[in-house]
Motif scaffolding. Structure first.
Motif, PDB file in Angstrom:
ATOM      1  N   GLU A 120       0.828  -1.209   0.000  1.00 49.46           N
ATOM      2  CA  GLU A 120       0.000   0.000   0.000  1.00 49.46           C
ATOM      3  C   GLU A 120       0.863   1.260   0.000  1.00 49.46           C
ATOM      4  N   GLN A 121       1.943   1.246   0.771  1.00 49.86           N
ATOM      5  CA  GLN A 121       2.838   2.401   0.801  1.00 49.86           C
ATOM      6  C   GLN A 121       3.501   2.595  -0.563  1.00 49.86           C
ATOM      7  N   GLU A 122       3.916   1.501  -1.191  1.00 52.98           N
ATOM      8  CA  GLU A 122       4.572   1.613  -2.498  1.00 52.98           C
ATOM      9  C   GLU A 122       3.605   2.151  -3.545  1.00 52.98           C
ATOM     10  N   GLU A 123       2.359   1.694  -3.524  1.00 54.60           N
ATOM     11  CA  GLU A 123       1.370   2.188  -4.478  1.00 54.60           C
ATOM     12  C   GLU A 123       1.096   3.674  -4.255  1.00 54.60           C
ATOM     13  N   HIS A 124       1.029   4.076  -3.008  1.00 57.95           N
ATOM     14  CA  HIS A 124       0.828   5.497  -2.681  1.00 57.95           C
ATOM     15  C   HIS A 124       2.034   6.321  -3.128  1.00 57.95           C
ATOM     16  N   THR A 125       3.225   5.806  -2.891  1.00 65.43           N
ATOM     17  CA  THR A 125       4.433   6.523  -3.290  1.00 65.43           C
ATOM     18  C   THR A 125       4.491   6.684  -4.802  1.00 65.43           C
ATOM     19  N   LEU A 126       4.074   5.658  -5.534  1.00 65.43           N
ATOM     20  CA  LEU A 126       4.061   5.764  -6.995  1.00 65.43           C
ATOM     21  C   LEU A 126       3.180   6.933  -7.431  1.00 65.43           C
ATOM     22  N   GLN A 127       2.027   7.077  -6.799  1.00 66.49           N
ATOM     23  CA  GLN A 127       1.151   8.211  -7.126  1.00 66.49           C
ATOM     24  C   GLN A 127       1.836   9.534  -6.780  1.00 66.49           C
ATOM     25  N   GLU A 128       2.533   9.573  -5.653  1.00 62.44           N
ATOM     26  CA  GLU A 128       3.220  10.800  -5.236  1.00 62.44           C
ATOM     27  C   GLU A 128       4.370  11.148  -6.175  1.00 62.44           C
ATOM     28  N   VAL A 129       4.984  10.142  -6.780  1.00 62.31           N
ATOM     29  CA  VAL A 129       6.086  10.369  -7.714  1.00 62.31           C
ATOM     30  C   VAL A 129       5.553  10.775  -9.085  1.00 62.31           C
ATOM     31  N   ASP A 130       4.482  10.146  -9.511  1.00 62.73           N
ATOM     32  CA  ASP A 130       3.934  10.423 -10.836  1.00 62.73           C
ATOM     33  C   ASP A 130       3.456  11.866 -10.976  1.00 62.73           C
ATOM     34  N   GLN A 131       2.825  12.404  -9.954  1.00 60.19           N
ATOM     35  CA  GLN A 131       2.280  13.752 -10.033  1.00 60.19           C
ATOM     36  C   GLN A 131       3.369  14.807 -10.285  1.00 60.19           C
ATOM     37  N   PRO A 132       4.431  14.858  -9.471  1.00 63.31           N
ATOM     38  CA  PRO A 132       5.451  15.878  -9.754  1.00 63.31           C
ATOM     39  C   PRO A 132       6.220  15.596 -11.048  1.00 63.31           C
ATOM     40  N   PHE A 133       6.325  14.305 -11.433  1.00 58.36           N
ATOM     41  CA  PHE A 133       6.990  13.998 -12.704  1.00 58.36           C
ATOM     42  C   PHE A 133       6.207  14.587 -13.859  1.00 58.36           C
ATOM     43  N   GLU A 134       4.884  14.444 -13.822  1.00 54.88           N
ATOM     44  CA  GLU A 134       4.043  15.022 -14.866  1.00 54.88           C
ATOM     45  C   GLU A 134       4.200  16.539 -14.907  1.00 54.88           C
ATOM     46  N   GLN A 135       4.302  17.165 -13.731  1.00 59.36           N
ATOM     47  CA  GLN A 135       4.497  18.618 -13.677  1.00 59.36           C
ATOM     48  C   GLN A 135       5.852  18.991 -14.274  1.00 59.36           C
ATOM     49  N   GLN A 136       6.888  18.232 -13.931  1.00 57.85           N
ATOM     50  CA  GLN A 136       8.226  18.483 -14.479  1.00 57.85           C
ATOM     51  C   GLN A 136       8.216  18.333 -15.997  1.00 57.85           C
ATOM     52  N   ALA A 137       7.568  17.266 -16.486  1.00 54.70           N
ATOM     53  CA  ALA A 137       7.509  17.028 -17.926  1.00 54.70           C
ATOM     54  C   ALA A 137       6.782  18.165 -18.636  1.00 54.70           C
ATOM     55  N   LYS A 138       5.700  18.654 -18.042  1.00 54.62           N
ATOM     56  CA  LYS A 138       4.936  19.756 -18.617  1.00 54.62           C
ATOM     57  C   LYS A 138       5.805  21.015 -18.703  1.00 54.62           C
ATOM     58  N   GLN A 139       6.539  21.319 -17.619  1.00 55.39           N
ATOM     59  CA  GLN A 139       7.412  22.487 -17.615  1.00 55.39           C
ATOM     60  C   GLN A 139       8.509  22.369 -18.672  1.00 55.39           C
ATOM     61  N   LEU A 140       9.078  21.165 -18.805  1.00 53.91           N
ATOM     62  CA  LEU A 140      10.121  20.965 -19.790  1.00 53.91           C
ATOM     63  C   LEU A 140       9.574  21.120 -21.209  1.00 53.91           C
ATOM     64  N   ALA A 141       8.362  20.596 -21.427  1.00 50.55           N
ATOM     65  CA  ALA A 141       7.740  20.729 -22.754  1.00 50.55           C
ATOM     66  C   ALA A 141       7.468  22.190 -23.080  1.00 50.55           C
ATOM     67  N   GLU A 142       7.041  22.957 -22.078  1.00 51.61           N
ATOM     68  CA  GLU A 142       6.788  24.383 -22.289  1.00 51.61           C
ATOM     69  C   GLU A 142       8.075  25.119 -22.613  1.00 51.61           C
ATOM     70  N   GLN A 143       9.165  24.751 -21.972  1.00 49.31           N
ATOM     71  CA  GLN A 143      10.457  25.387 -22.237  1.00 49.31           C
ATOM     72  C   GLN A 143      10.942  25.074 -23.647  1.00 49.31           C
ATOM     73  N   VAL A 144      10.749  23.842 -24.070  1.00 50.64           N
ATOM     74  CA  VAL A 144      11.190  23.447 -25.405  1.00 50.64           C
ATOM     75  C   VAL A 144      10.338  24.126 -26.465  1.00 50.64           C
ATOM     76  N   SER A 145       9.056  24.279 -26.190  1.00 48.87           N
ATOM     77  CA  SER A 145       8.124  24.891 -27.151  1.00 48.87           C
ATOM     78  C   SER A 145       8.323  26.405 -27.268  1.00 48.87           C
ATOM     79  N   ALA A 146       8.864  27.010 -26.230  1.00 48.76           N
ATOM     80  CA  ALA A 146       8.995  28.477 -26.206  1.00 48.76           C
ATOM     81  C   ALA A 146      10.080  28.987 -27.121  1.00 48.76           C
TER      82      ALA A 146
END
Length: 146
Positions: A120-146
């Motif tokens: 249960e902790q590992e599944e929760h941690t995966l969710q906690e990792v995925d969210q900021p990764f998606e935010q990081q990926a979005k920021q990187l995509a915006e930087q590349v697109s700019a």
């Protein structure tokens, strides 16, 4: 495996740039310490001593992560760390799921309970990792697109 992961988490915490990423890594390291205790307790319940063995999958993921960190710029460090953490979480989830299935078949309910807590902790941690990764990926995509 867990002790190797714990060492990597502490190392990555020092390398992460974003305070939130550092906090997530520190939090997961504390959870991993509890998971190690659960695994030790499971072994004790089975009347056996755990043996420390290398985990080729985790070692491979670690080597891959080190290579990616070395090849990427500092602006990608947190994204690489989060991506690597997600890969490790997937592996740990698979391992715990398999162990739970075996323990259940052998009617070791006390072991199942300990391992389910870790899962249960590992599944929760995966969710906690995925969210900021998606935010990081979005920021990187915006930087590349700019």
């Amino acid at each position: 495996m867990a002790e190797t992961v714990l060492g990597v988490l502490r190392e990555l915490e020092g390398r992460a740039g974003e305070p939130k990423v550092k906090q997530r890594l520190a939090h997961h390291a504390r959870e991993t310490e509890g998971q190690i205790r659960n695994v030790q307790q499971a072994f004790a319940s089975l009347g056996t001593e755990p043996q420390r063995l290398p985990c080729p999958a985790i070692e491979g993921l670690r080597a891959q992560g080190e290579q990616l960190l070395a090849e990427s710029g500092s602006g990608l460090t947190d994204a690489v760390i989060l991506s690597g953490c997600a890969q490790v979480e997937h592996h740990e989830i698979a391992v715990y799921s398999g162990l739970i299935t075996i323990a259940r078949q052998l009617h070791h309910d006390d072991v199942v309970e300990l391992l389910e807590e870790n899962l249960e902790q590992e599944e929760h941690t995966l969710q906690e990792v995925d969210q900021p990764f998606e935010q990081q990926a979005k920021q990187l995509a915006e930087q590349v697109s700019a």
